[in-house]
Design an enzyme around this catalytic site. Structure first.
Site, short mmCIF file in Angstrom:
data_model
loop_
_atom_site.label_atom_id
_atom_site.label_comp_id
_atom_site.label_asym_id
_atom_site.label_seq_id
_atom_site.Cartn_x
_atom_site.Cartn_y
_atom_site.Cartn_z
N LYS A 1 28.86 -2.57 -29.13
CA LYS A 1 28.67 -3.53 -30.21
C LYS A 1 27.20 -3.90 -30.35
CE LYS A 1 30.70 -7.98 -31.66
NZ LYS A 1 31.75 -8.96 -31.29
N CYS B 1 33.79 -6.29 -34.80
CA CYS B 1 33.82 -7.71 -35.18
C CYS B 1 32.53 -8.16 -35.87
CB CYS B 1 34.15 -8.56 -33.97
SG CYS B 1 34.82 -10.20 -34.43
N GLU C 1 40.23 -6.05 -31.50
CA GLU C 1 39.15 -6.14 -30.52
C GLU C 1 39.64 -6.75 -29.20
OE1 GLU C 1 34.65 -8.11 -30.30
OE2 GLU C 1 36.18 -9.01 -31.58
#
Length: 292
Positions: free
Chosen positions: A117, A154, A44
């Site tokens: 995200k 993540c 990431e």
């Protein structure tokens, strides 16, 4: 013909030099491709240090529109040259909005689109809500030259709903680029094993391989003497049983890879019956913010 997918995860430390970080990732991509990898996952936000440890407005200048991001511009031609698929994590700017995003680059070098995200953390050492809006793309599964790839970023990886939604959309493998390590508020807290176990559980419950690519190394916080984040690496690949079939240590840098028979996994997933026996009529509480 049996469809075999060879997937790789990259693990490295990163610094302040964007060009050097891209060059480091490019070198590891070449190494993975030379070993037969077809889909290669970097960590990431490898464009620089993980800046979300503090709230500093100077970092907004490091975001770009996704098509113009230096990581995308530099690595798309490499994907075409090597004939590999590259999921590229970036700090994205769209007008006045900022996102933690991933651009999927197909094996011919063409960008297939962007995922933003969905789950944005906010806590000591991971103050992402200052920088990123919650993603507005929904969960994304891409048809690539080597299979249907589902991605989370993540904090997304801790949510079983994400993994299930991606597999319901047809994902054949789950990819999670990550930046995770020490917890500044509690030096005794080590989440490396729970981090892995959460995703190994997704693998079991969805009968699907899972790949987690983390960064490693200590990143000091400028202006905070003695402060910093120690990323614990431990990148891994788990098979459909949740067993680790490839892993790398906490401080090592390099490439791990594994090959999977996608046709076998498809039939094996059907045989387990998890998707046959689902009861979405009973799952209303999962879609309510505060169920009764």
């Amino acid at each position: 013909m049996t469809r075999i997918l060879n997937v790789a995860a990259l693990q490295s430390a990163f610094g302040d030099d964007l060009a050097a970080n891209i060059a480091r990732v490019a070198d590891l991509i070449r190494l993975a491709a030379a070993g037969g990898a077809q889909v290669i996952l970097p960590p990431e936000l490898f464009q620089g240090p993980y800046f979300c440890v503090t709230q500093e407005e100077r970092w907004f200048a490091h975001a770009y529109p996704w098509r113009e991001h230096p990581c995308v511009v530099a690595l798309a031609p490499l994907a075409a040259e090597l004939g590999v698929v590259l999921p590229i994590s970036i700090f994205e700017r769209e007008g006045p909005h900022y996102f933690n995003s991933l651009v999927m680059i197909d094996a011919d070098g063409s960008p297939l689109g962007v995922y933003r995200k969905s789950h944005i953390p906010d806590g000591p050492g991971y103050q992402e809500k200052y920088y990123f809006r919650p993603g507005d793309t929904g969960f994304k599964v891409w048809d690539t030259g080597f299979g249907r790839l589902g991605v989370g970023i993540c904090w997304d990886q801790w949510y079983p709903e994400v993994a299930r939604a991606l597999v319901l959309a047809g994902a054949e493998i789950l990819l999670y680029p990550t930046a995770i390590g020490s917890e500044p508020h509690d030096a005794s807290l080590d989440t490396a094993l729970p981090w892995r176990r959460a995703m190994q559980g997704h693998a079991v419950s969805n009968v699907i391989p899972v790949v987690g690519a983390n960064r490693t190394g200590f990143e000091p916080w400028p202006g905070y003497p003695g402060g910093g984040q120690n990323f614990y690496g431990s990148s891994f690949i788990a098979d459909h049983r949740g067993d680790l079939v490839a892993e790398i240590g906490r401080t090592d840098e390099g490439v791990i890879s594994a090959a999977f028979d996608l046709d076998f996994l498809s039939s094996h997933r059907a045989a387990w019956g998890f998707f046959r026996d689902r009861r979405p009529d009973l799952y209303g509480a999962l879609a309510a913010s505060r169920p009764a």
